[in-house]
Write a protein that holds these residues in place. Structure first.
Motif, PDB file in Angstrom:
ATOM      1  N   LYS A  95       0.814  -1.214   0.000  1.00  0.00           N
ATOM      2  CA  LYS A  95       0.000   0.000   0.000  1.00  0.00           C
ATOM      3  C   LYS A  95       0.844   1.258   0.000  1.00  0.00           C
ATOM      4  CE  LYS A  95      -4.007  -2.082   2.276  1.00  0.00           C
ATOM      5  NZ  LYS A  95      -4.907  -2.045   3.462  1.00  0.00           N
ATOM      6  N   ASN A  96       2.046   1.185   0.552  1.00  0.00           N
ATOM      7  CA  ASN A  96       2.864   2.392   0.677  1.00  0.00           C
ATOM      8  C   ASN A  96       3.572   2.784  -0.619  1.00  0.00           C
ATOM      9  OD1 ASN A  96       2.197   2.653   3.365  1.00  0.00           O
ATOM     10  ND2 ASN A  96       3.960   1.455   4.074  1.00  0.00           N
ATOM     11  N   LEU A  97       3.510   1.940  -1.672  1.00  0.00           N
ATOM     12  CA  LEU A  97       4.199   2.229  -2.927  1.00  0.00           C
ATOM     13  C   LEU A  97       3.272   2.942  -3.901  1.00  0.00           C
ATOM     14  CD1 LEU A  97       6.219  -1.062  -3.518  1.00  0.00           C
ATOM     15  CD2 LEU A  97       7.066   1.127  -2.670  1.00  0.00           C
ATOM     16  N   CYS A  98       3.787   4.001  -4.501  1.00  0.00           N
ATOM     17  CA  CYS A  98       3.044   4.745  -5.529  1.00  0.00           C
ATOM     18  C   CYS A  98       3.901   4.810  -6.783  1.00  0.00           C
ATOM     19  CB  CYS A  98       2.715   6.159  -5.047  1.00  0.00           C
ATOM     20  SG  CYS A  98       1.646   6.232  -3.611  1.00  0.00           S
ATOM     21  N   TYR A 134       9.870   6.653 -15.248  1.00  0.00           N
ATOM     22  CA  TYR A 134       8.995   6.026 -14.258  1.00  0.00           C
ATOM     23  C   TYR A 134       9.555   6.268 -12.865  1.00  0.00           C
ATOM     24  CZ  TYR A 134       6.744   3.465 -18.074  1.00  0.00           C
ATOM     25  OH  TYR A 134       6.049   3.127 -19.210  1.00  0.00           O
ATOM     26  N   TYR A 135       8.649   6.582 -11.938  1.00  0.00           N
ATOM     27  CA  TYR A 135       9.024   6.820 -10.554  1.00  0.00           C
ATOM     28  C   TYR A 135       8.280   5.853  -9.641  1.00  0.00           C
ATOM     29  CZ  TYR A 135      10.709  11.356 -12.259  1.00  0.00           C
ATOM     30  OH  TYR A 135      11.373  12.341 -12.944  1.00  0.00           O
ATOM     31  N   MET A 136       8.944   5.401  -8.621  1.00  0.00           N
ATOM     32  CA  MET A 136       8.299   4.649  -7.557  1.00  0.00           C
ATOM     33  C   MET A 136       8.605   5.359  -6.243  1.00  0.00           C
ATOM     34  SD  MET A 136       8.605   0.604  -6.533  1.00  0.00           S
ATOM     35  CE  MET A 136      10.195   0.677  -5.697  1.00  0.00           C
ATOM     36  N   SER A 137       7.557   5.665  -5.487  1.00  0.00           N
ATOM     37  CA  SER A 137       7.707   6.387  -4.231  1.00  0.00           C
ATOM     38  C   SER A 137       7.190   5.547  -3.081  1.00  0.00           C
ATOM     39  CB  SER A 137       6.940   7.719  -4.266  1.00  0.00           C
ATOM     40  OG  SER A 137       7.402   8.536  -5.315  1.00  0.00           O
ATOM     41  N   GLU A 138       7.837   5.714  -1.952  1.00  0.00           N
ATOM     42  CA  GLU A 138       7.417   5.041  -0.727  1.00  0.00           C
ATOM     43  C   GLU A 138       7.308   6.091   0.363  1.00  0.00           C
ATOM     44  OE1 GLU A 138       8.506   0.907   1.564  1.00  0.00           O
ATOM     45  OE2 GLU A 138      10.100   2.002   0.532  1.00  0.00           O
ATOM     46  N   GLU A 139       6.116   6.235   0.915  1.00  0.00           N
ATOM     47  CA  GLU A 139       5.848   7.259   1.914  1.00  0.00           C
ATOM     48  C   GLU A 139       6.261   8.630   1.396  1.00  0.00           C
ATOM     49  OE1 GLU A 139       7.792   5.949   5.469  1.00  0.00           O
ATOM     50  OE2 GLU A 139       6.319   4.350   5.840  1.00  0.00           O
ATOM     51  N   GLU A 140       5.853   8.906   0.135  1.00  0.00           N
ATOM     52  CA  GLU A 140       6.034  10.196  -0.539  1.00  0.00           C
ATOM     53  C   GLU A 140       7.489  10.533  -0.854  1.00  0.00           C
ATOM     54  OE1 GLU A 140       4.033  13.243   1.571  1.00  0.00           O
ATOM     55  OE2 GLU A 140       2.028  12.338   1.331  1.00  0.00           O
ATOM     56  N   GLU A 141       8.389   9.571  -0.747  1.00  0.00           N
ATOM     57  CA  GLU A 141       9.796   9.787  -1.128  1.00  0.00           C
ATOM     58  C   GLU A 141      10.136   8.881  -2.302  1.00  0.00           C
ATOM     59  OE1 GLU A 141      14.360   9.354   0.610  1.00  0.00           O
ATOM     60  OE2 GLU A 141      12.625   8.903   1.881  1.00  0.00           O
ATOM     61  N   VAL A 142      10.739   9.462  -3.365  1.00  0.00           N
ATOM     62  CA  VAL A 142      11.129   8.665  -4.529  1.00  0.00           C
ATOM     63  C   VAL A 142      12.201   7.671  -4.113  1.00  0.00           C
ATOM     64  CG1 VAL A 142      12.130   8.699  -6.841  1.00  0.00           C
ATOM     65  CG2 VAL A 142      10.558  10.511  -6.146  1.00  0.00           C
ATOM     66  N   CYS A 143      11.939   6.388  -4.353  1.00  0.00           N
ATOM     67  CA  CYS A 143      12.900   5.354  -3.948  1.00  0.00           C
ATOM     68  C   CYS A 143      13.442   4.569  -5.142  1.00  0.00           C
ATOM     69  CB  CYS A 143      12.271   4.403  -2.935  1.00  0.00           C
ATOM     70  SG  CYS A 143      10.757   3.605  -3.492  1.00  0.00           S
ATOM     71  N   ALA A 144      12.883   4.798  -6.356  1.00  0.00           N
ATOM     72  CA  ALA A 144      13.399   4.139  -7.556  1.00  0.00           C
ATOM     73  C   ALA A 144      12.977   4.942  -8.777  1.00  0.00           C
ATOM     74  CB  ALA A 144      12.890   2.707  -7.666  1.00  0.00           C
ATOM     75  N   MET A 145      13.845   4.913  -9.821  1.00  0.00           N
ATOM     76  CA  MET A 145      13.568   5.602 -11.080  1.00  0.00           C
ATOM     77  C   MET A 145      14.018   4.724 -12.230  1.00  0.00           C
ATOM     78  SD  MET A 145      14.869   9.485 -10.236  1.00  0.00           S
ATOM     79  CE  MET A 145      14.569  10.027 -11.930  1.00  0.00           C
TER      80      MET A 145
END
Length: 283
Positions: free
Chosen positions: A147-150, A191-202
């Motif tokens: 759920k925390n991944l956007c 493409y961006y992946m964020s966890e708890e509103e912080e970008v953690c992968a690109m």
């Protein structure tokens, strides 16, 4: 190496570039708007006639947590009638002397052909492991459902986020802001992946025919990067993802790679065995 950049030379550069490398005029214009200056552009010319040219793009190189100054040799070529005259190699050697005296530690390049690998080896460049394409067909990871991944797809690169994540990779070439800015609205999907509103992968991708080429992917760790690639895979109808092999090693006896590197400061900062060498400009 000129203090002023005359418009006639710029037009000759543009014409030679498009003819030699096949890039679009739009891309060349965007590049020249950033780099056609006396710090990045070197040329041989006679009475306003362009003979040979090259560009230098600034990079930093992290080796064992220490940072070194690097330059990427780009768009190096000569006008057809001057090829074989020694003008190009003379221009390159002069550029190396300037870079060395200016504190640059490394010079990188990508040889366009097998014959050019021989040419650069004669100039003391060192070949690295292959830049082969491999198909990515991994199934969507269960972790994507966390759920925390956007996830987000954009045509704009968040340069600050890119550098923040890239700085966690040791033995890695770091892009400059100018280099990365070339890809703003340039037909690339980021493409961006964020966890708890912080970008953690690109991941920076380019669509080619029915495949997607992953020009670069990075995450806070390997699992984050793999998770994002799984998302890219599903978003493109599970088509092949082609990812250039990022791991470059020293030349083996039976293989030579067009990816080449040269130390400009002797043995003061020897290369590691493995080096992450992602170049977005390698289209």
């Amino acid at each position: 190496h000129r203090n002023t950049m005359p418009e006639p030379i710029r037009q000759q550069v543009k014409k030679l570039w498009c003819k030699t490398f096949g890039d679009s005029e739009e891309f060349v214009e965007r590049f020249l708007n950033l780099y056609f200056d006396n710090r990045h552009f070197f040329c041989s010319e006679n009475n306003g006639e362009l003979q040979a040219m090259l560009f230098i793009l600034d990079y930093s190189l992290r080796i064992h947590s220490a940072e070194y100054k690097g330059a990427y040799l780009y768009a190096f070529c000569s006008v057809p009638q001057y090829r074989g005259s020694g003008l190009a190699s003379g221009l390159l050697q002069q550029t190396e002397r300037i870079l060395s005296s200016s504190g640059y530690d490394y010079l990188f390049l990508i040889a366009a052909s097998e014959g050019l690998i021989d040419y650069y080896e004669r100039l003391s460049f060192r070949s690295c492991r292959s830049h082969k394409m491999t198909a990515y067909k991994k199934e969507l990871s269960e972790s994507i459902k966390t759920k925390n991944l956007c996830f987000e797809r954009s045509h704009s690169i968040d340069i600050a986020a890119y550098r923040h994540i890239a700085e966690t990779r040791d033995n890695s070439v770091m892009h400059s802001e100018g280099d990365l800015s070339l890809y703003q609205q340039g037909g690339y999907d980021i493409y961006y992946m964020s966890e708890e509103e912080e970008v953690c992968a690109m991941a920076v991708t380019l669509k080619k025919d029915d495949k997607v080429v992953v020009l670069d992917s990075l995450g806070k760790d390997a699992s984050h990067a793999d998770c994002l690639l799984g998302y890219v895979y599903t978003q493109n109808n599970q088509c092949d993802l082609l990812q250039p092999s990022r791991l470059l090693q020293t030349q083996s006896e039976d293989f030579r790679s067009p990816y080449m590197i040269k130390s400009l400061q002797g043995i003061r900062n020897p290369l590691p065995e493995r080096l992450y060498f992602n170049l977005l400009l390698d289209k």
